[in-house]
Design an enzyme around this catalytic site. Structure first.
Site, PDB file in Angstrom:
ATOM      1  CG  ASN A  49      -1.886   1.044   1.382  1.00  0.00           C
ATOM      2  OD1 ASN A  49      -1.586   2.162   1.001  1.00  0.00           O
ATOM      3  ND2 ASN A  49      -3.044   0.788   1.962  1.00  0.00           N
ATOM      4  CG  ASP A  51       6.327  -0.401  -0.125  1.00  0.00           C
ATOM      5  OD1 ASP A  51       7.558  -0.461  -0.086  1.00  0.00           O
ATOM      6  OD2 ASP A  51       5.613  -0.739   0.849  1.00  0.00           O
ATOM      7  CG  ASP A 184       6.641  -4.691   9.858  1.00  0.00           C
ATOM      8  OD1 ASP A 184       6.018  -3.691   9.503  1.00  0.00           O
ATOM      9  OD2 ASP A 184       6.914  -5.610   9.078  1.00  0.00           O
ATOM     10  CD  GLU A 419      13.385  -3.433   3.520  1.00  0.00           C
ATOM     11  OE1 GLU A 419      14.192  -4.388   3.434  1.00  0.00           O
ATOM     12  OE2 GLU A 419      12.211  -3.577   3.910  1.00  0.00           O
TER      13      GLU A 419
END
Ligand code: DGY
Length: 454
Positions: A49, A51, A184, A419
């Site tokens: 979503n 991203d 997370d 990342e």
């Protein structure tokens, strides 16, 4: 020898800058699988979503039509009740866990027919990115048509957030799973998550350390609970009322609500473009702002803390989400001064020191849970830097904002589009060929001027 590009420090020449931008564009196009751009070449093979929102914004720098397609693809996964799920599986299963079947979304009456998705959400960045795409668009007519097309879906999504995740009218939107925060394993979820007892966890096989080292990923105890929670939700048919009332994890998060607040502002701007009413969105904003400052601000520490709404207590962990109040314009001047002066500029917490060169670690360096390589426990994330940078600009800290921008560009220029990065020395970590880093590289080099804040 060419002149150095002004303001683009890591690039000694215009050619070096052009080559960097070309690499960013190529990262996005190489991850393009037709209907959507994968967030990472190997690690994340479906459409996520937030991203997708960032990817669309990045694509809009060089291909406006393709950028709009990215948003349309994401919206194909929108549930009948307005929820936009955190993952859309356009392309069936892969080596990613959880795959499409694990979610059993057919248990829900609101699941979209004929599309596989997850049953959770992610921070609602979409309206913000759509607004930025529109501000940048050369083809004004096509862009306006696009706003008219997607605005109803965006409004339903924002309405869902308040209806489904704030049924008590607190003003703050709650999350029921750490994955919904997009961050997370951040320390601010440990206390709430460890109070979840994962009894009868269904059989599952983690696949996230196939492409990324285990030391850079969440731990086993986290995953047990991640999976356990999903099992509860599918058992409840993803009924939002039951999830809110019974989820053993229920958190009013600093980052999530700041992203929502900013996205409401952007949704209002989109509504005004096409002559739609805005009073409903203004009301959400008013209540969110009041609750955010009443409930999440800790005057003694000078920090914003997430609130564990299941156990009725603040989560007193110092992490970068505290600065999201600057990004969204939720802090007043005095709060901003404390956040920046006492924390962001403090070398024991977030500023560089003898052992750590890069801004901004995702966890304060003196936080008990700080681990400079482990996912959201300490590494530098380009998205977070981009948001911190905007917050600093909004409050007039131009020089510091520029340092954050330069650090972000330097990390990507020397290590590539990863990342995340180790704040000590810039070592890249997590997924390689990471789409949102590439998208944000384009945005950092060609930023939009500040929009007038409300
Ligand atoms: C992952 O797989 O790490 C994601 O954050 C879950 O959406």
């Amino acid at each position: 020898m060419e002149e150095a590009a002004p303001g683009n420090g890591p690039f000694p020449t215009e050619d070096a800058l052009a080559e960097f931008l070309e690499r960013a564009r190529t990262t996005l196009t190489a991850n393009d699988v037709g209907d959507f751009v994968k967030p990472g070449r190997y690690q994340y093979p479906h459409q996520w979503n937030w991203d997708a929102a960032l990817v669309a914004m990045g694509l809009s720098h060089f291909d406006e039509a393709r950028a709009r397609k990215e948003v349309r693809s994401l919206l194909r996964g929108q549930w009948l009740d307005g929820m936009i799920p955190h993952v859309v599986y356009h392309n069936g299963s892969s080596d990613y866990f959880p795959g499409p079947d694990f979610w059993e979304i057919e248990q829900s009456v609101a699941a979209p027919p004929g599309v596989h998705t997850s049953g959770l959400i992610q921070p609602p960045l979409l309206a913000t990115c759509v607004r930025r795409m529109h501000r940048r668009a050369h083809d004004r007519e096509a862009s306006l048509d696009f706003i008219r097309e997607v605005y109803p879906a965006l409004l339903r999504w924002h309405r869902w957030l308040h209806r489904a995740r704030d049924p008590e009218g607190t003003g703050l939107v709650a999350i029921v799973h750490p994955w919904e925060s997009g961050t997370d394993n951040a320390a601010r979820f440990v206390q709430a998550l460890m109070q979840v007892t994962p009894s009868q966890v269904p059989a599952y096989q983690r696949r996230d350390s196939r492409h990324v080292s285990e030391e850079e990923r969440p731990q086993h105890a986290d995953y047990e609970r991640f999976v356990y929670l999903i099992d509860r939700f599918r058992h409840w048919g993803y009924d939002p009322e039951i999830m809110y009332a019974r989820s053993p994890f229920l958190v009013q998060d600093t980052l999530f609500n700041a992203v929502a607040y900013q996205a409401h502002e952007d949704l209002i701007a989109l509504a005004e473009e096409i002559g739609e009413p805005t009073s409903e969105i203004e009301r959400w904003r008013f209540r969110l702002r009041r609750a955010y400052n009443n409930k999440l601000w800790d005057d003694e520490e000078g920090l914003y803390f997430a609130y564990d709404a299941r156990h009725h207590q603040a989560v007193r962990e110092n992490g970068v989400a505290t600065f999201m109040a600057l990004y969204a314009g939720l802090a007043d001047r005095a709060q901003a001064e404390v956040l920046v002066g006492a924390h962001l500029e403090n070398p024991e917490e977030y500023a560089p020191d003898a052992h750590s060169r890069f801004r901004v670690p995702s966890q304060a360096k003196n936080n008990y849970f700080y681990e400079p390589r482990r996912y959201w426990r300490g590494p530098v994330w380009i998205l977070i830097n981009w948001m911190v940078m905007q917050g600093l600009e909004r409050y007039g800290y131009r020089e510091l904002a520029e340092q954050v921008r330069q650090d972000s560009l330097a990390l990507m220029a020397s290590a590539g589009f990863f990342e995340y990065y180790d704040p000590r020395d810039g070592t890249p970590a997590g997924a390689s060929d990471f789409s949102w880093s590439a998208a944000l590289a384009l945005e950092l080099v060609e930023p939009l001027p500040l929009a007038a804040a409300r």
